[in-house]
Design an enzyme around this catalytic site. Sequence first.
Site, mmCIF file in Angstrom:
data_model
loop_
_atom_site.group_PDB
_atom_site.id
_atom_site.type_symbol
_atom_site.label_atom_id
_atom_site.label_comp_id
_atom_site.label_asym_id
_atom_site.label_seq_id
_atom_site.Cartn_x
_atom_site.Cartn_y
_atom_site.Cartn_z
ATOM 1 N N HIS A 1 7.337 -3.528 -8.299
ATOM 2 C CA HIS A 1 6.527 -3.203 -9.493
ATOM 3 C C HIS A 1 7.421 -2.642 -10.596
ATOM 4 C CE1 HIS A 1 2.831 -3.420 -6.994
ATOM 5 N NE2 HIS A 1 3.450 -2.634 -6.121
ATOM 6 N N GLU B 1 6.722 -7.530 -11.488
ATOM 7 C CA GLU B 1 5.555 -8.121 -10.828
ATOM 8 C C GLU B 1 5.579 -9.650 -10.959
ATOM 9 O OE1 GLU B 1 2.056 -5.864 -11.916
ATOM 10 O OE2 GLU B 1 2.759 -4.357 -10.507
ATOM 11 N N SER C 1 5.548 -5.390 -1.852
ATOM 12 C CA SER C 1 5.475 -3.979 -2.234
ATOM 13 C C SER C 1 5.984 -3.092 -1.077
ATOM 14 C CB SER C 1 4.056 -3.638 -2.689
ATOM 15 O OG SER C 1 4.026 -2.410 -3.355
ATOM 16 N N ALA C 2 5.131 -2.321 -0.437
ATOM 17 C CA ALA C 2 5.596 -1.479 0.673
ATOM 18 C C ALA C 2 6.288 -2.312 1.752
ATOM 19 C CB ALA C 2 4.423 -0.711 1.277
ATOM 20 N N GLY D 1 0.867 -1.173 0.000
ATOM 21 C CA GLY D 1 0.000 0.000 0.000
ATOM 22 C C GLY D 1 0.897 1.214 0.000
#
Lengths: 241, 241
Positions: free
Chosen positions: A158, A193, A121-122, A89
């Site tokens: 990403h 990804e 991700s985060a 996020g």
Amino acid sequence: MRLLLLSNAKTEGMAYLEYAIPHFQSFFAGKIERALFIPFANAAGDYLGFEAKAAVALAQAGIKLESITRFADPVQAVREAQAVIVGGGSTWKLLRDVRALGLLDAIRERVADGMPYAGWSAGANLACPTIMTTNDMPICDPKGFDALDFIPFQINPHYLHGNPPGFKGETREERIGEFGKLNPDTWVAGIREGTGFVIEDGAIRMVGELDCRVFKAGTEPCEVPARGDFSFLMSSQRPCA
Amino acid sequence: MRLLLLSNAKTEGMAYLEYAIPHFQSFFAGKIERALFIPFANAAGDYLGFEAKAAVALAQAGIKLESITRFADPVQAVREAQAVIVGGGSTWKLLRDVRALGLLDAIRERVADGMPYAGWSAGANLACPTIMTTNDMPICDPKGFDALDFIPFQINPHYLHGNPPGFKGETREERIGEFGKLNPDTWVAGIREGTGFVIEDGAIRMVGELDCRVFKAGTEPCEVPARGDFSFLMSSQRPCA
């Protein structure tokens, strides 16, 4: 130290985190029953909704997720966790909240003692020395860019090569190149990804199928195959294999 | 206060800043001969190279650019400037350096007195209350996200709607939506490439031809035509026209 650092959660045509189920299964290897979920990257603050969304895939890997927001004492929850899983996020909100709650040191201590850490991700950005290679919009001030510092290189999740047609803003490669101008000693791994890294006791390997693009000031960016040797990332002094 | 805040410098099939020449001509209207150039968004530190690149288009608008790095006392250079022009690149490095040199207050004082300010991309971000709606990678810590605060809304330059096919990272709209979760009272204007705002004595109009997408927490994002009424952006209390 045991880390599973993934690029993303969403994949075209698959459910949330579905692609990652075998990676979770392999990484946790049936030894972990429950994991503490850090949901603070959710900018809307819908932590139990986020827990529910992530729990579907983790359940298929045999892991029960419990949001840290369910515990009265979050530092104690980290101390007692079997594993920590950090959702994606906003990297900015994640770092702000984790820092404000005093969780950075608590997580570092447990991970140094062998507790598995997984994130996407985060959650992968948070494992790096700083969050300086996030793609996220800086929606709040995290009061310092320093992060968990589990690995000596930076991850750019990403990773996307080039720009969509007609778009003339900076490419990801240009942005990472700018990072290199100010941080010339640090490797950056652009993970596409569906890919990620497993790091266990100093050994590193990629999961997923796509090449990884790596960057460091003074060297040409290069593509390392998914089954290639990534050990150079673990030392800023070594060249790309 | 006189501001020209542009989305970008590069346009497909045109030279650097070429599309903006008529906007500079109209904004400076023959009254300015030389402008002080703030080149610190150049992450490589090639300030005179950046000055030379931007000077080509500005010369065609009748303006001679002089990099602030040519002056021994940068604060004094701002005090004596006819206009300030802030180039794009890394918003983070720009804010870090402008803050470190004590230029934030110096530029604010002159702009409050009527000195024209023009900027593109990072230079437009710098005019906002904070740099929280930049697209740039946070390659250095600017020691605070607060910026020049010339306007009461945020600009997101290089606005691009949707994601390229197959890319499942957050869209720009999702990122701006996350900003809104933590900053619910602030309008964000997503300005597409080739567009910008002219703000003169409290009046605001768009230059360029593409619609602007505007965002605020609690309201549906909407498209405002380039010749539409943007005055609502100048007050956080007013709805989209």
